[in-house]
Motif scaffolding. Structure first.
Motif, PDB file in Angstrom:
ATOM      1  N   THR A   1      67.646  14.709  52.403  1.00  0.00           N
ATOM      2  CA  THR A   1      69.022  14.752  52.898  1.00  0.00           C
ATOM      3  C   THR A   1      69.158  15.689  54.094  1.00  0.00           C
ATOM      4  O   THR A   1      69.810  15.351  55.095  1.00  0.00           O
TER       5      THR A   1
ATOM      6  N   VAL B   1      76.887  18.312  44.696  1.00  0.00           N
ATOM      7  CA  VAL B   1      75.482  18.568  44.350  1.00  0.00           C
ATOM      8  C   VAL B   1      75.294  20.044  44.029  1.00  0.00           C
ATOM      9  O   VAL B   1      74.693  20.415  43.010  1.00  0.00           O
TER      10      VAL B   1
ATOM     11  N   PHE C   1      73.577  13.242  44.922  1.00  0.00           N
ATOM     12  CA  PHE C   1      72.738  13.011  46.098  1.00  0.00           C
ATOM     13  C   PHE C   1      72.809  11.542  46.519  1.00  0.00           C
ATOM     14  O   PHE C   1      72.861  11.225  47.712  1.00  0.00           O
TER      15      PHE C   1
ATOM     16  N   CYS D   1      65.103  15.145  46.962  1.00  0.00           N
ATOM     17  CA  CYS D   1      66.377  14.613  47.467  1.00  0.00           C
ATOM     18  C   CYS D   1      66.992  15.558  48.491  1.00  0.00           C
ATOM     19  O   CYS D   1      67.507  15.118  49.535  1.00  0.00           O
TER      20      CYS D   1
END
Length: 224
Positions: free
Chosen positions: A144, A107, A209, A140
């Protein structure tokens, strides 16, 4: 009378055997803060990316911040790998630990690459859809980061991967809308190529993600 064994000692009965203490080697819990730190670094990176796409005048400065965050992300990933190589008992499967660390690192790489391409290609104002892509990445990242500490207990994680999957689906639709606009005749051929390269990196970040969420789901299923 309890049976005797050689030497006059009494043979252990099932009751005495059950009373013998049995210790398990403790699992290495140091991975949890490392995963949390890696995810929190993504929150910082997507926030900087949000500034980057809006503030033309500060793009060079913000790109340096993103590179620094990318280096910090690399250090977190390497720390996880080093811990993985030295731990005797891990909290969950070694392959899953490796995949989770790698996907978090991916990411960061995609986020930094998107900003780098904007700088290298000299893009100016970016399409509104690209700003929306970044906003989805920010959501996201926050989702997370909130989920990573819950790996310790494996509780209340299903809402996390469901939400990230939903956000990734939204990102896919947005990406397709952006491509449709790019090929509508509004942009010249060279600008289309430049913008698509950036959009692709942002889409890859959204996919990464989702990969993180999928690994967490796999871990949770195995540990349930």
């Amino acid at each position: 009378m309890r049976p005797l064994i050689s030497g006059g000692a009494r043979r252990p009965t099932p009751e005495t055997e059950r009373r013998v203490p049995f210790s398990l080697t403790p699992k290495d819990s140091s991975f949890y803060p490392l995963f949390t730190a890696s995810a929190e670094n993504l929150v910082a990176a997507t926030e900087v990316l949000g500034e980057f796409v809006h503030d033309h005048a500060r793009r060079a400065e913000l790109a340096v911040k993103l590179r620094d965050l990318e280096h910090a992300g690399d250090q977190s990933t390497h720390a996880i790998f080093r811990q993985l190589n030295t731990s005797f008992v891990t909290p969950f499967d070694r392959e899953d630990i490796y995949n989770l660390a790698s996907d978090l690192d991916d990411v960061m790489d995609f986020v930094e690459a998107a900003a780098d391409l904007v700088i290298l290609t000299g893009l100016g104002t970016l399409p509104a859809e690209m700003h929306q892509q970044v906003e989805l990445l920010q959501r996201c990242a926050q989702t997370t980061a909130e989920a990573m500490p819950r790996l310790r207990t494996m509780k209340d994680l299903s809402d996390y991967w469901i939400e990230v999957n939903r956000l990734e689906n939204e990102a896919d639709k947005l990406y397709r809308r952006l491509l449709s606009r790019l090929y509508s005749g509004e942009f010249d051929a060279l600008e289309i190529l430049k913008l698509k390269e950036v959009a692709d990196q942002l889409e890859e970040a959204a996919d990464a993600f989702e990969h993180v969420a999928n690994v967490v789901e796999t871990i949770a299923v195995k540990e349930s």
